[in-house]
Scaffold this motif. Structure first.
Motif, mmCIF file in Angstrom:
data_model
loop_
_atom_site.group_PDB
_atom_site.id
_atom_site.type_symbol
_atom_site.label_atom_id
_atom_site.label_comp_id
_atom_site.label_asym_id
_atom_site.label_seq_id
_atom_site.Cartn_x
_atom_site.Cartn_y
_atom_site.Cartn_z
ATOM 1 N N VAL A 40 25.631 -1.453 -8.016
ATOM 2 C CA VAL A 40 24.840 -0.873 -6.924
ATOM 3 C C VAL A 40 25.469 -1.180 -5.570
ATOM 4 O O VAL A 40 25.503 -0.326 -4.671
ATOM 5 N N ALA A 41 25.997 -2.373 -5.409
ATOM 6 C CA ALA A 41 26.627 -2.743 -4.143
ATOM 7 C C ALA A 41 27.839 -1.867 -3.838
ATOM 8 O O ALA A 41 28.265 -1.778 -2.684
ATOM 9 N N LEU B 228 26.781 10.933 2.799
ATOM 10 C CA LEU B 228 25.344 10.750 2.903
ATOM 11 C C LEU B 228 25.015 9.261 2.906
ATOM 12 O O LEU B 228 25.854 8.430 2.587
ATOM 13 N N ARG B 229 23.792 8.953 3.257
ATOM 14 C CA ARG B 229 23.319 7.571 3.185
ATOM 15 C C ARG B 229 22.510 7.441 1.899
ATOM 16 O O ARG B 229 21.497 8.124 1.714
ATOM 17 N N TRP B 230 22.949 6.535 1.022
ATOM 18 C CA TRP B 230 22.369 6.407 -0.310
ATOM 19 C C TRP B 230 21.488 5.168 -0.405
ATOM 20 O O TRP B 230 21.863 4.080 0.016
ATOM 21 N N HIS B 231 20.305 5.366 -0.980
ATOM 22 C CA HIS B 231 19.307 4.310 -1.095
ATOM 23 C C HIS B 231 18.959 4.088 -2.566
ATOM 24 O O HIS B 231 18.671 5.047 -3.291
ATOM 25 N N MET B 232 18.959 2.839 -2.995
ATOM 26 C CA MET B 232 18.430 2.474 -4.306
ATOM 27 C C MET B 232 16.945 2.223 -4.125
ATOM 28 O O MET B 232 16.553 1.295 -3.408
ATOM 29 N N ASP C 252 19.748 11.564 3.876
ATOM 30 C CA ASP C 252 19.425 10.354 3.122
ATOM 31 C C ASP C 252 18.965 10.733 1.717
ATOM 32 O O ASP C 252 18.092 11.596 1.551
ATOM 33 N N VAL C 253 19.546 10.059 0.717
ATOM 34 C CA VAL C 253 19.254 10.364 -0.681
ATOM 35 C C VAL C 253 18.863 9.076 -1.394
ATOM 36 O O VAL C 253 19.507 8.035 -1.218
ATOM 37 N N GLY C 254 17.822 9.145 -2.193
ATOM 38 C CA GLY C 254 17.378 7.998 -2.960
ATOM 39 C C GLY C 254 17.566 8.214 -4.442
ATOM 40 O O GLY C 254 17.420 9.329 -4.947
ATOM 41 N N GLU C 255 17.912 7.136 -5.132
ATOM 42 C CA GLU C 255 18.080 7.186 -6.584
ATOM 43 C C GLU C 255 17.347 6.014 -7.222
ATOM 44 O O GLU C 255 17.252 4.938 -6.638
ATOM 45 N N ASN C 256 16.849 6.240 -8.429
ATOM 46 C CA ASN C 256 16.136 5.207 -9.169
ATOM 47 C C ASN C 256 17.011 4.481 -10.177
ATOM 48 O O ASN C 256 16.672 3.374 -10.588
ATOM 49 N N ASP D 161 23.960 2.158 0.392
ATOM 50 C CA ASP D 161 23.886 1.714 1.778
ATOM 51 C C ASP D 161 22.660 0.834 1.986
ATOM 52 O O ASP D 161 22.650 -0.009 2.895
ATOM 53 N N GLU D 162 21.648 1.061 1.145
ATOM 54 C CA GLU D 162 20.413 0.294 1.273
ATOM 55 C C GLU D 162 19.771 0.155 -0.102
ATOM 56 O O GLU D 162 19.768 1.091 -0.894
ATOM 57 N N VAL D 163 19.219 -1.021 -0.355
ATOM 58 C CA VAL D 163 18.424 -1.260 -1.566
ATOM 59 C C VAL D 163 17.002 -1.545 -1.113
ATOM 60 O O VAL D 163 16.764 -2.495 -0.367
ATOM 61 N N GLN D 164 16.061 -0.718 -1.579
ATOM 62 C CA GLN D 164 14.676 -0.842 -1.124
ATOM 63 C C GLN D 164 13.796 -1.626 -2.094
ATOM 64 O O GLN D 164 12.597 -1.744 -1.849
ATOM 65 N N SER D 165 14.366 -2.139 -3.157
ATOM 66 C CA SER D 165 13.542 -2.712 -4.228
ATOM 67 C C SER D 165 13.864 -4.180 -4.507
ATOM 68 O O SER D 165 13.796 -4.622 -5.655
ATOM 69 N N VAL D 166 14.192 -4.938 -3.480
ATOM 70 C CA VAL D 166 14.446 -6.367 -3.664
ATOM 71 C C VAL D 166 13.094 -7.082 -3.768
ATOM 72 O O VAL D 166 12.265 -6.997 -2.855
ATOM 73 N N ASP D 167 12.876 -7.759 -4.894
ATOM 74 C CA ASP D 167 11.575 -8.395 -5.087
ATOM 75 C C ASP D 167 11.666 -9.855 -5.510
ATOM 76 O O ASP D 167 10.657 -10.461 -5.864
#
Length: 236
Positions: free
Chosen positions: A92-93, A76-80, A57-61, A97-103
């Protein structure tokens, strides 16, 4: 083994040891906590080396970095994990695979529209997993949904067929006790799961505070510096 791969391997061993120790101290199993390697400003070659070492799992900003890296290192599984503007939703879509910053509901709608278009066009076969970024300090500059508005945003997300609400993400406030912040997040997560039982993920804890996060129920730690070293001022 190259010197860089050896360096990353040693860093990964140390991070894994910290996670395992924190899980033992909290009476939790090691497999309850996912490790996301945050590779902001580091090259795709480092991502490839981490993948060889077993990181999944890899995260990017930043979208402009993440898209090319995801294309270069598939599988890999990619996370925003950074703040996201609505005008980046379509891009981004295409890789996340996942967006962690929906606000906000507006950001959620932009992501849902982008995912729907990709799925209709045969360029994506799954909904987008999302986490609501919860604000633990009510600082608008740092992003996040106020805790009092989490349920309303979760209800909004649950109406979409193109987004899957998986849980909450948060960053501990600056110059504050992270343990107290993560305890608040744990309570918010427990309350959210009453109406959204599948929203069980809690993404909290980074290089400097992952132990406190795991103590208070984090299921996902986002580690950059402890894995890859200090970041430069600009992306390579």
């Amino acid at each position: 083994m190259t010197s860089r791969k050896a360096e990353l391997a040693e860093n990964l061993r140390e991070v894994e040891a910290r996670i395992a120790a924190a899980c033992r101290a909290a009476g939790r199993a090691r497999d309850e906590v996912k490790l996301i390697a945050v590779t902001k400003t580091f090259p795709a070659s480092d991502v490839a080396l981490l993948a060889e070492l077993g990181v999944t799992d890899v995260g990017e900003n930043r979208d402009q970095e993440a898209g090319p890296k995801a294309a270069e290192v598939p599988g890999l599984r990619w996370h925003m994990v950074g703040r996201l503007q609505r005008n980046k939703a379509k891009s981004v879509a295409g890789w996340a695979d996942e967006v962690q910053s929906v606000d906000s509901a507006r950001l959620a709608d932009a992501l849902a529209k982008a995912v729907h278009t990709l799925r209709y066009g045969g360029k994506r076969d799954q909904p987008l997993d999302v986490l609501i970024q919860a604000s633990l300090d009510d600082d608008p500059e740092r992003g996040g949904c106020p805790l009092s508005e989490l349920n309303a945003l979760a209800d909004h997300l649950a109406q979409s067929d193109d987004l899957r609400l998986r849980g909450l993400m948060a960053v501990a406030p600056l110059d504050a006790d992270p343990a107290a912040a993560f305890e608040r997040l744990a309570r918010a997560s427990e309350a959210l799961r009453k109406d959204h039982p599948n929203a069980a993920e809690v993404s909290a804890g980074m290089s400097h505070d992952l132990e406190q996060a795991i103590t208070h129920g984090s299921t996902c730690v986002r580690v950059g510096t402890a894995l890859l070293g200090e970041r430069g001022l600009a992306s390579p």
